[in-house]
Design an enzyme around this catalytic site. Sequence first.
Site, PDB file in Angstrom:
ATOM      1  CG  HIS A  34      -2.274  -1.266   1.406  1.00  0.00           C
ATOM      2  ND1 HIS A  34      -2.022  -2.306   2.178  1.00  0.00           N
ATOM      3  CD2 HIS A  34      -3.253  -1.679   0.559  1.00  0.00           C
ATOM      4  CE1 HIS A  34      -2.588  -3.114   1.954  1.00  0.00           C
ATOM      5  NE2 HIS A  34      -3.225  -2.615   1.548  1.00  0.00           N
ATOM      6  CE  LYS A 146      -1.494 -10.352  -3.342  1.00  0.00           C
ATOM      7  NZ  LYS A 146      -2.532 -10.429  -2.709  1.00  0.00           N
TER       8      LYS A 146
END
Length: 278
Positions: A34, A146
Amino acid sequence: MDLIVARNRDDLVKARTGGEVALVPTMGALHEGHRSLIRLARARADQVVVSIFVNPLQFGPSEDFSRYPRTFDADLEVCRSEGVSVVFHPSAEDMYHPDRQVSLHSGRMGEIVEGASRPGHFDGVLTVVLKLFNLVQPHVAIFGQKDAQQLALIRRMVADLDVPVEIIGAPTVREPDGMALSSRNRYLSAADRQVALALSRALREGAAEPAPSRIRAAARAVLDAAGPELDVDYLVLVDPATFTEVGETYSGEAVLAVAARVGATRLIDNVILTLNPA
Ligand code: AMP
């Protein structure tokens, strides 16, 4: 400037400073992956908004919505340390009115591969992402490779519905041993983690091969060798834009993607390959 926590549209409007806005949608339990998205956002825009919302719509009835990690205070610290301007943290009640009727359908591409294992998942993802776009009104939005099929579907949604936002895909951040970072990794015991390493190893060994059949076979051999603790859901080699399987003579970028369960934890990972370059 101090970090603002916005709960609703009014808060978001008040927090706007003018200039370009980048949105990083997350479900919280923030990690280095993140952080890398936030850094990309900062490089692309004047103001970064991180949304933290565990979206009930994208979890199936037998999935881990209630036990999904929630670490809001630590997440705020991460955002503060990364220079985020606004954390958007709505309640489920604010996001989803009990009378709501209209939602998005992700189409055929939402029903294959990951969508075949998680019926309705991508409908829930697209619905919340479009709502976040409408609330935050970002110029750009950053999503991780991802979740490759999610990224492809968001690009499709933006194209099909003429949503005025630029989508940026960000590379997957991994541990030194190859394991992709995920909020769900914290569920894994040390023994589970060893088993789970087969996912990234399979992708690496597959990626070292030259042609689709050999790529699939090499990756499958690694997964098979991991034993019964690794419950493989799928291993596919697909076109990154459509998520349909590629044939032996395909040329261009392809995604080798895997999903598997280790104990009660479901993990996904993928790599991008270039096949038969001209
Ligand atoms: P999540 O909070 O898991 O819904 O993820 C929020 C965003 O972070 C999504 O766009 C993910 O694709 C992205 N993301 C998750 N894990 C990673 C990772 N290891 N590296 C880069 N981005 C990631």
